[in-house]
Design a protein around this motif. Sequence first.
Motif, short mmCIF file in Angstrom:
data_model
loop_
_atom_site.label_atom_id
_atom_site.label_comp_id
_atom_site.label_asym_id
_atom_site.label_seq_id
_atom_site.Cartn_x
_atom_site.Cartn_y
_atom_site.Cartn_z
N GLU A 163 0.83 -1.21 0.00
CA GLU A 163 0.00 0.00 0.00
C GLU A 163 0.86 1.25 0.00
N GLN A 164 1.96 1.22 0.74
CA GLN A 164 2.85 2.37 0.74
C GLN A 164 3.44 2.62 -0.65
N ARG A 165 3.83 1.55 -1.35
CA ARG A 165 4.40 1.73 -2.70
C ARG A 165 3.36 2.30 -3.66
N GLU A 166 2.10 1.82 -3.53
CA GLU A 166 1.07 2.35 -4.42
C GLU A 166 0.85 3.84 -4.22
N ILE A 167 0.93 4.29 -2.95
CA ILE A 167 0.66 5.71 -2.67
C ILE A 167 1.86 6.59 -3.01
N THR A 168 3.06 6.12 -2.68
CA THR A 168 4.26 6.98 -2.82
C THR A 168 4.99 6.78 -4.14
N ASP A 169 4.52 5.90 -5.00
CA ASP A 169 5.20 5.68 -6.28
C ASP A 169 5.15 6.96 -7.12
N GLY A 170 6.33 7.45 -7.50
CA GLY A 170 6.43 8.68 -8.31
C GLY A 170 6.28 9.95 -7.51
N LEU A 171 6.25 9.78 -6.17
CA LEU A 171 6.03 10.97 -5.33
C LEU A 171 7.21 11.93 -5.39
N ASP A 224 1.89 21.43 4.42
CA ASP A 224 1.97 20.59 5.62
C ASP A 224 2.08 19.12 5.21
N PRO A 225 3.17 18.46 5.62
CA PRO A 225 3.33 17.05 5.21
C PRO A 225 2.27 16.12 5.81
N VAL A 226 1.80 16.41 7.03
CA VAL A 226 0.76 15.59 7.65
C VAL A 226 -0.54 15.67 6.86
N ALA A 227 -0.91 16.90 6.47
CA ALA A 227 -2.12 17.09 5.68
C ALA A 227 -1.97 16.43 4.31
N TYR A 228 -0.77 16.51 3.76
CA TYR A 228 -0.52 15.91 2.44
C TYR A 228 -0.66 14.39 2.52
N ALA A 229 -0.11 13.80 3.58
CA ALA A 229 -0.23 12.35 3.75
C ALA A 229 -1.69 11.94 3.92
N GLN A 271 -6.59 9.42 1.75
CA GLN A 271 -8.00 9.54 1.38
C GLN A 271 -8.20 9.25 -0.09
N ALA A 272 -7.28 9.69 -0.93
CA ALA A 272 -7.39 9.45 -2.37
C ALA A 272 -7.29 7.95 -2.68
N ALA A 273 -6.52 7.22 -1.84
CA ALA A 273 -6.38 5.78 -2.05
C ALA A 273 -7.48 4.99 -1.38
N GLY A 274 -8.34 5.65 -0.62
CA GLY A 274 -9.44 4.96 0.05
C GLY A 274 -8.99 4.13 1.24
N LEU A 275 -7.92 4.54 1.91
CA LEU A 275 -7.39 3.82 3.07
C LEU A 275 -7.63 4.61 4.33
N VAL A 276 -7.95 3.87 5.44
CA VAL A 276 -8.24 4.50 6.72
C VAL A 276 -7.07 4.27 7.66
N SER A 277 -6.74 5.27 8.38
CA SER A 277 -5.62 5.18 9.32
C SER A 277 -5.98 4.28 10.50
N ALA A 278 -5.10 3.31 10.79
CA ALA A 278 -5.31 2.44 11.95
C ALA A 278 -5.25 3.25 13.23
N ARG A 279 -4.36 4.22 13.25
CA ARG A 279 -4.26 5.07 14.44
C ARG A 279 -5.53 5.88 14.64
N LYS A 280 -6.14 6.29 13.54
CA LYS A 280 -7.38 7.04 13.64
C LYS A 280 -8.49 6.16 14.21
N GLN A 281 -8.52 4.88 13.77
CA GLN A 281 -9.52 3.96 14.30
C GLN A 281 -9.34 3.78 15.79
N VAL A 282 -8.09 3.62 16.23
CA VAL A 282 -7.81 3.47 17.65
C VAL A 282 -8.27 4.70 18.41
#
Length: 376
Positions: free
Chosen positions: A28-36, A54-59, A64-75
Amino acid sequence: MSTVVIAPELQKFLEVVRAELSDLDAEEQREITDGLVADLTDLIDDQGIEALGDPVAYAAELRQAAGLVSARKQVRERVAVGIRVHAVLDAAKARCRHVLEGLPGDVDELLTSLQPAWWVVRAYIAVQSVLLSSGGWSLSPVPDDSISGALALLVVVAASVQLGRGRLWPLTRWSGSALLRVVVLAINLIAIGLVPAVAGGFENREWDNYDAGYSDGMNEATGAYAVDDAGGTLFASGLPVGNIYPYDAAGNPLVGIQLFDQHGNPIQVKGKNECVYEGPEEVLTDTSRVFFPWSDGAAQRWNVFPLPSRIQGADVAEPDPTAFTGTNRPAVSGFPFVAVPKVSLPGLLTSAATTPPKAFVPGARTEDVNLVESGC
């Protein structure tokens, strides 16, 4: 081979972005950061280093664009829900205590001291409710009136006390959690709601005792009906039943009727010998009437009526299997009535079988009857 030179500011930006995405797996990290790197380098060349933002906002935008939810956010969301549940329960508890403090006496402290007793009562209600839900109608002080019921109660009491103390394994791992508090609250509310049902079960027990006492009294007083434990002997009007004489709906005598109860058990009488009287109160001591069971080809059947009988010597107390081959053969006789009134019910059809005249000896028996175990 050319080497891509990354500006220090961009390198730091990328480190923060990758850290924010560290909870994702490598794919998942490669899919998001490929060509970054190339995209951000072009952005800096066009708009300057300030365009990174802001790098946090960018991440978060990448996630969100990849449709992935943060595990830390769920916690964090679960923790937030737990905090809110604790807050609601604490507020309700505070309101209850405020109400109790307004009552005369130290009611709050009294209720707190009675908690162990409630844990025991809660277990008792749970066990008795299970008995009711399993088809029971009445309850007894000792569950199911059995040792197993008492042992089950002791086990549930121990579990309830440990739950109240917060020591019930394996729930100890959730000790202090909002979920466990909700579960315990639900158990207590359900137990309180079941109190009327359990009380009704004990009230039904009183009715059962009353009915049993009433029936015993009626049996003793009038001999309405009873069955002994040994031979299945029936009693009517205080006297043992030696035979049953059925009639059809038209009032005609029937011969060879098989009787069963609601459980499919045969309704039978063990036909006892009867003393034969020569005259009023004068017994022929050398003779007696002996009853014989019917047969299904494999076993004797005492639930088929009327039972045939014959008068034979008092020295032969048991039915003789060869009796039906001799001259003094057993016969069906002694119907109390030649016929009885016809009966009917609207919409119900009756059996149409006809008993042959030769199936029994006509005429009612008029002599006295004295049932005995053997000959007279």
